[in-house]
Structures are given as structure tokens and as C-alpha cells.
Design a protein around this motif. Structure first.
Motif, PDB file in Angstrom:
ATOM      1  N   LEU A 173      45.190  25.154  39.032  1.00  0.00           N
ATOM      2  CA  LEU A 173      44.800  26.485  38.583  1.00  0.00           C
ATOM      3  C   LEU A 173      44.514  26.535  37.084  1.00  0.00           C
ATOM      4  O   LEU A 173      44.306  27.605  36.529  1.00  0.00           O
ATOM      5  N   PRO A 211      44.780  30.349  49.025  1.00  0.00           N
ATOM      6  CA  PRO A 211      45.820  30.771  48.084  1.00  0.00           C
ATOM      7  C   PRO A 211      47.182  30.812  48.769  1.00  0.00           C
ATOM      8  O   PRO A 211      47.298  31.172  49.936  1.00  0.00           O
ATOM      9  N   VAL A 230      39.819  30.136  45.108  1.00  0.00           N
ATOM     10  CA  VAL A 230      40.921  29.387  45.712  1.00  0.00           C
ATOM     11  C   VAL A 230      40.803  29.611  47.211  1.00  0.00           C
ATOM     12  O   VAL A 230      41.012  30.723  47.713  1.00  0.00           O
TER      13      VAL A 230
END
Length: 808
Positions: free
Chosen positions: A633, A655, A652
Motif C-alpha cells: 500500500l 481489500p 486494491v
């Protein structure tokens, strides 16, 4: 100073003034403290109205039988219009007729009034103009009415003679006598001049140059045109843009043309509606098809067969019959637009064409004129907008920032492109075996495969092998999941290979021999070979990943030799792809698009080696082991090195949140984004709303999309004077409860989309009256009810618990 009341409120004031660009697809907000000066203090308007002439059967048929005029003879005197001919009941056009008629009747100012009716050929412009011309209120309002038929070959200097010929046929046709007569005539008379089929603004300049007296007595000029630049002529007061018919009106027009006042048999209604739908809302097509239908057997079997075959002889005969009317739209295109227009036909009929794809193909083909002051991408963009403004290409879908996302051809123009392309040996469409063995096919330089002919591939390969000058092979049909063995042994001159709809299980090694390639797209799920660098002329490399079955631990990797391909402009992949670190001194100076790359590729070495990048896509796939690891990240840590970046998307894919919707591993603080960033899309990152303060100060940000807990937390407080250029914002799948905004924030915000925000209770009060468009999808009842109460904003509300979709 923050607003004191942030609950959703009803609209209490008028929406701010907005500037509209021409008639079409671009709309820009104007800051409220700016003033837009009106030319001559005149309140010009541009309207986009939907034409729905459901019962204008005879009038549309009359348009079909009257192709555009090509008057070039100096002695030509066009006949006055016969007001008793082809009368028809125009119930569907009544609102438009009344609106324009009232405007002409009530015009009070002294200057000459110009009104333009704008739209594609066959949409009903002449029909509408004739009904206005013959309206009783118009005959009472003007002492005289004149109808002049123009065309692409019309000479502007003829317009005064043609006007006088209808006012007084005995006037000497010498130029000075005509001007003298008109000057005297206009001092004591009001006149409506209809100019039907204008192709050039020069005719307006000619009128204004010699008819100064006409501009002082409340006379008017009504114009019909297919060209936007003519419609928005500087003197135009209103531009009336006609639209295609909807399905209901299309069926109504077809039914009336086939059955007149008789009812349609119930068994023909369903196939009849499908036939009308295949006409794509163009009245000219509907009337032509209906005329052919009326001569055939009216049985369910016959009509069903026609409805199910878009290339049935009825449609093909109709397109051929209309070609005479449509051909001038192509024939009189400027030279630099003809090839790009024809090239739009390489895609299957009715298929939407991605903006980025058509632009990149035009550039790779070398169609566009060189301009040292503009990039090829800018030249291509202007080219597409010009084709749209000429009503030969349609905008199919707009992006969130009101730019073109996809475009397409209407079927009538698609058939015109196919016909002219083959005749001019520009490209050849292969859809069936007969196309492979067609006459003169060996001389075609481009082949477009519209159905990925697996069973005819041997014959197709033989055809390509026998054609030494093939420069482009485009597989633009539907996706084919099985390998199609395309033979490229004899295609050394190939510049374009578009095979994105063909799944290659193994990389086609023959491609590496095509050293002239500029554009390569294919679907392949493995790593590219290092020898890809042999394609030194390649500008666009697009690789689709069919199933995204690669593991997170072993992502697909690009070869390090990719850094040797100096001409690359666009490098696009689906799935997460690892970009190798460049060697010392390696860089890609022309690369402007890179997607989708893994987070681990977002390092200083990679970013410094692509200094001119404008568009970046990052795709993050987390493994279970990375649930507590911040490294994936941290993709924005070095983003500031991309000083020319304008568009950034980071997703993402999976997630990892706990049961309360909070990221298991919070991301590191946001880094500084490049100041030139215009579009930002984030998904699944889980940042706290406090980090948004770094984005709020971006001076050029216009579009912001936040999906799937991109930011988390119950409260988002926007400080004063933030998001000063933002035009569009989307929040989707968020746990946001209260959203407030300080004074001076969001001054340019035009469109707000709120989707699946099930906890949202409060939004900035200014959104109740200071926006152009709001869309709400499956949010709390409080937000839904707030949106439904707004009256002066374009609102769409979709709620899964309510069967009705609100549009207003």
C-alpha cells in the motif's frame, strides 16, 4: 468558517449560470463570481431538444425523395416551396414547432434574428423548418417568406439573387440592381428567410454584408444544417439540436407508414418493434424500411425473419436507397477527415468504439496531418470532435468529466463506410466465407475480421499470404476464447495487428518478425518474451489477460528488454504486472500511458525512467500474508517523480477489512501527488478521511472517484476553499455518515454521484442548489428523499426497495 447546518435541505435558490460549449458533448462550469459577456447584449441560447415526430410520415418520405441541392449555376433560381404539398399530422413535433414559432413571432430586438436547426442527415430538419415556414403565426408575423435550397456546392453570392427571385421575379438580375432592390424592400417589410441545407458560414457573411437594413426591422433567418460550426454561427440566437427518436416513437412512425390509419395486427407488433429498433431512431431509415415492408407479405414469419437479421435484404436495400442522400456527408468532408471517417467502419455495426482505441489506431496508421505545435493525440482528438460536429460520428458515452469515452457510427453511415472503403481499396470486411473469395479482395490493404472466423481461417490465411501489401489486420468481432491460428509469415509490412478479441495460449512468435508494427494488441496470459524488443517501431502494446489466474506471489513480469523500446507510447495490461527496474541510463521518453502495474513497480527507478507519463494505473492484489504488511500500500511514496501525470487510478482488488470495515493494516500516510493531476480514482485503500486534506489542495484536480472504502470513517470535514477545480465526485461503498464543507469549497462541482452509502445522514447544504447533476443509488432514505425534493437540478435516484427510478 464552516456551515452551521449540514443536514440535507430542500433547494432554496436557483442553479448558477453555466456555460455550454456549442450544442454537444462538452459542458464546463463557470465560477460564480465570473461574468460571461453576451454578444451585443443578446441572450443567446443553445438547446438540445428531442425530436419525436411519431406521425410525420409523408414529410419524412418527402425528405427521402429530395437529396441535398448542389446548385452551382449562377442563373439557377430555386422554386418557391409548395405549401400545399405533402401535408401531414406532426403531433410529435408540435412542441418544437410551437417553441420556435413563438420565438420568431415575439422577437422584439432590432437586429436580425438567426435560428439554427441542427442534426444528422435524415433526422427531420427540413420537415420541422417547413412546418414553421407554413405556420399561420409566421405568415401573419412576416410580410414575406422566402425559402432557399442550398447544398454543398452552393455559391454564397447566389443567395441574394435567389431571395429576390421569390420576392419579385421581374427584378434585373444584375448584382447592383439586386442589392438596391433589397435595400429599399427591407426598409418597409419584414421577411423570414429559410436557408435549407447550409454547408458554409460564408452565406451568412454575404447576407450581413449587403443587407444591413434587414438587420434593423425584426426580420429573421431560419437555418437547417448538419454542421455544428454553421449552427453556432456567431449571430445565432438559438441552436435547436434534433435527436434520434426513442423506441416508442420509432415504432409509431413505422406503424403509421406501413398501416396508415389501420391497426397493426397483434402478431406483427413484437417483430415490428424490433424492426423499428434496428432503424436506430433515424426517421429517414424508418420511413425507407417501412416503404419496403409495405410491399412485402405481412406475416409473422416474414417480419420475424427481417427483425432477426440486421443485414436482411430489406435493410440492405434501404441503406442502398439512402446512399444518394447520405453520400455528400462523406464526399464533402475535408481531405484530412475522409480516412479517419472511413476507418471508423473497421468496427462491427452498432459497436461502441473506445475513444483511446480509435485515436491510437489513427495515429499508428499515419492518417493524421503533422502539426509541429500539437501532439498527435491532440490532432486526433480534434479530428474526432470535427467528425462529431459534422454529424457523421455519434458520441455514445461520455466520461465523468463530459469528455468523449466511446463513439460509434449510425448504421446508415457504417454501411456507407463499408461501401466506400471497399470501392476505394481502403479496407475489406471479412464476416463470412463469401467475403474471403470476393472479387478484387487481393488488392485490399487492410482486413477487418468481424466474427473471428475459426472455421474459415485456412482460407483467410491463404488470402493474406497472397496479398503482399496488407498493412493492417484487425480482429474486431466478439471475443473468441479458443486459439485462432492466424498466419503472419507473409505479412512483413503489417503496421497494425489488433487481436485483443483472440485468445492466444502461446505467444505468437511470428509476431516478432513484424518489424514495421506500430500497434499490437492481443490476449495472452503468460510473460512476454524478451525478444519483444525486436519490434523497435512499436508505439502501442496492449495485452489482455483472459482469466487473471496468475498467483499473487508470482505476478506476470515484463521483460527487462521493454526498456529498449524507445518509441513506446502506450503500454497497457490487464491484471497486476511487474515492471522490471531499468538498467543504468534506460528510460522510455515517449511513454504516456502505463497500466496496470503492481505496487512493487512503483519505485523511484521506474518512475524516473518514464518522465513524460500522463496516465498511470496501479493494481494491488493482497495475499493473506500481506494482511499486516504496509509495503503493497506504499505505492504513492515516489509518485511525485511523475511531474507530468494527469490521471491516476489505484485499485486494491481484494481489500482486507475487519468486521467493522476498518483495514486490518492501515495504509501509510498519503504522499504528495503531482500538482498537474486532473483525475484521481482510488479503490479499497482504507485511508482515514483526514488524509483527504492532501488531495483537497491539488490545484488542477477535476475528477475524483472513491470506491470500496477508499477512505473510511464516519465523518469527512472539508475545510474552507478546498477542491477549487473539482467538477465531478463519486463516493461508492463507504461508511461515511456526516459530510460537511467549508466556505468556498467545491466552486466548480458540476456532478455528484453517491452510491451504496448506507450510513450517510448529512451532506453539505450547498449541494442542494449549487450543482448541475446528482445521482443517488441505494443510499439512506434521508438522502434519497432529499434528492427527490430537488427541483432545479438534474436528479436521478435509484433505490432497490423502490421499483421506480426517478429522473427529472
Amino acid at each position: 468558517m464552516r456551515e452551521s447546518n449540514d443536514e440535507p435541505a430542500e433547494e432554496t435558490s436557483k442553479a448558477p449560470h453555466r456555460r455550454w460549449c456549442c450544442c454537444g458533448f462538452l459542458r464546463r462550469r463557470v465560477r460564480k463570481d465570473e461574468e460571461t459577456p453576451d454578444r451585443n447584449n443578446d441572450s443567446r441560447e443553445v438547446t438540445q431538444e428531442i425530436s419525436s415526430p411519431a406521425e410525420s410520415v409523408n414529410a419524412y418520405a418527402m425528405e427521402l425523395s429530395t437529396p441535398p441541392s448542389d446548385h452551382s449555376d449562377e442563373d439557377y433560381v430555386p422554386p418557391a416551396i409548395d405549401s400545399d404539398e405533402n401535408k401531414s399530422n406532426l403531433v410529435g413535433l408540435s412542441d418544437q414547432i410551437n417553441r420556435i414559432t413563438a420565438m420568431l413571432k415575439d422577437w422584439k430586438l432590432s437586429q436580425l434574428l438567426f435560428v439554427s436547426i441542427f442534426g444528422m442527415t435524415g433526422i427531420g430538419k427540413t420537415t420541422l423548418a417547413k412546418e414553421i415556414f407554413e405556420h399561420p403565426l409566421i405568415s401573419d408575423r412576416f410580410h414575406h417568406r422566402v425559402w432557399v435550397d442550398l447544398g454543398p456546392n452552393y455559391r454564397p453570392e447566389n443567395v441574394l439573387h435567389d431571395i429576390v427571385a421569390q420576392l419579385d421575379a421581374d427584378v434585373d438580375r444584375m448584382h447592383h440592381n439586386v442589392i438596391k432592390y433589397l435595400s429599399k424592400f427591407m426598409r418597409s417589410n419584414t421577411c423570414l428567410v429559410v436557408l435549407d441545407g447550409v454547408w458554409d458560414t460564408e452565406v451568412f457573411n454575404y447576407l450581413l454584408r449587403f443587407l444591413k437594413d434587414m438587420t434593423k426591422n425584426r426580420s429573421a433567418v431560419l437555418v437547417t444544417t448538419t454542421l455544428e460550426q454553421v449552427a453556432v454561427f456567431s449571430q445565432s440566437y438559438r441552436v435547436h439540436q434534433m435527436r434520434l427518436l426513442n423506441e416508442e416513437d420509432s415504432w409509431s412512425l413505422l406503424r403509421h407508414k406501413v398501416f396508415d390509419e389501420m391497426p397493426c395486427p397483434p402478431e406483427l407488433v413484437k417483430p415490428g418493434k424490433r424492426i423499428a429498433e434496428n432503424c436506430e431512431g433515424l426517421p429517414l431509415t424508418i420511413v425507407t424500411v417501412a416503404d419496403l415492408l409495405s410491399k412485402l407479405e405481412k406475416s409473422p414469419e416474414c417480419w420475424k425473419k427481417i427483425a432477426e437479421q440486421e443485414e436482411h435484404s430489406v435493410f440492405m436495400d434501404a441503406y442502398e436507397k439512402m446512399s444518394e442522400v447520405l453520400f455528400p456527408n462523406y464526399d464533402y468532408l475535408p481531405r484530412h477527415l475522409k480516412e479517419p471517417f472511413l476507418y471508423s467502419g473497421v468496427f462491427p455495426m452498432k459497436k461502441s468504439i473506445p475513444y483511446s482505441k480509435i485515436v491510437n489506431l489513427w495515429i499508428s496508421e499515419g492518417f493524421l496531418e503533422q502539426n509541429p505545435l500539437k501532439t498527435p493525440e491532440n490532432v486526433a482528438a480534434e479530428c474526432l470532435k470535427d467528425l462529431i460536429s459534422r454529424s457523421v460520428v455519434m458520441v455514445h458515452q461520455q466520461s465523468t468529466s463530459n469528455t468523449i469515452k466511446t463513439c460509434r457510427l449510425h448504421s446508415v453511415f457504417w454501411h456507407l463506410c463499408i461501401k466506400e472503403a471497399r470501392k476505394n481499396k481502403f479496407f475489406h470486411v471479412v464476416k463470412r466465407y463469401a467475403d474471403i473469395v470476393a472479387e478484387d479482395v487481393e488488392s485490399q490493404p487492410r482486413f477487418c475480421i468481424h466474427n473471428n472466423v475459426l472455421f474459415g481461417i485456412k482460407d483467410l490465411n491463404n488470402l493474406i499470404a497472397s496479398t503482399s501489401n496488407v498493412s493492417s489486420l484487425l480482429c474486431t468481432g466478439p471475443y473468441h476464447q479458443y486459439p485462432v491460428p492466424i498466419c503472419l509469415d507473409h505479412s512483413n509490412l503489417l503496421r497494425i495487428l489488433d487481436a485483443l478479441t483472440v485468445h492466444f495460449y502461446l505467444f505468437p512468435i511470428d509476431v516478432l518478425k513484424l518489424v514495421e508494427l506500430r500497434y499490437l494488441s492481443l490476449t495472452y496470459n503468460g510473460n512476454l518474451p524478451s525478444s519483444i524488443s525486436k519490434l523497435s517501431n512499436l508505439e502501442c502494446l496492449i495485452v489482455g489477460r483472459p482469466l487473471a489466474i496468475t498467483s499473487v506471489e508470482n505476478p506476470l513480469c515484463l521483460p527487462v528488454e521493454i526498456w529498449d523500446m524507445k518509441k513506446l507510447k502506450h503500454l497497457q495490461f490487464t491484471g497486476s504486472n511487474q515492471v522490471p527496474d531499468p538498467g543504468e541510463g534506460s528510460f522510455l521518453p515517449n511513454l504516456v500511458t502505463l497500466s496496470d502495474i503492481s505496487a512493487r513497480s512503483c519505485n523511484t527507478g521506474v518512475f524516473r525512467s518514464i518522465p513524460n507519463l500522463k496516465k498511470l494505473g496501479i493494481r494491488i492484489e493482497l495475499s493473506p500474508d500481506e494482511a499486516t504488511d504496509r509495503e503493497p500500500l506504499s505505492c504513492f511514496q515516489h509518485i511525485s517523480h511523475l511531474e507530468k501525470l494527469e490521471s491516476l487510478k489505484c485499485v486494491v482488488v481484494n481489500p482486507i477489512f475487519n468486521t467493522t470495515g476498518i483495514a486490518v493494516c492501515p495504509p501509510p500516510p498519503l504522499s504528495v501527488f503531482p500538482s498537474g493531476l486532473k483525475k484521481l480514482s482510488l479503490c479499497g485503500l482504507g485511508y482515514p478521511w483526514e488524509e483527504m486534506s492532501k488531495i483537497a489542495l491539488l490545484p488542477n484536480l477535476e475528477v475524483l472517484k472513491l470506491r470500496s472504502y477508499a477512505f473510511r470513517g464516519p465523518k469527512w470535514e472539508v475545510e474552507d476553499n478546498r477542491f477549487l477545480r473539482l467538477e465531478f465526485i463519486l463516493i461508492e461503498d463507504s461508511d461515511l455518515v456526516r459530510w460537511t464543507a467549508g466556505n468556498g469549497s467545491f466552486p466548480f462541482l458540476e456532478c455528484l454521484n453517491i452510491k451504496h452509502c448506507y450510513k450517510l445522514q448529512a451532506m453539505p447544504r450547498k449541494f442542494s442548489f449549487d450543482l448541475g447533476k446528482i445521482q443517488v443509488v441505494d443510499c439512506t432514505p434521508l438522502v434519497v428523499n432529499w434528492a427527490k425534493k430537488l427541483t432545479k437540478i438534474d436528479v436521478r435516484v435509484d433505490a432497490s426497495w423502490d421499483d421506480k427510478t426517478l429522473k427529472k
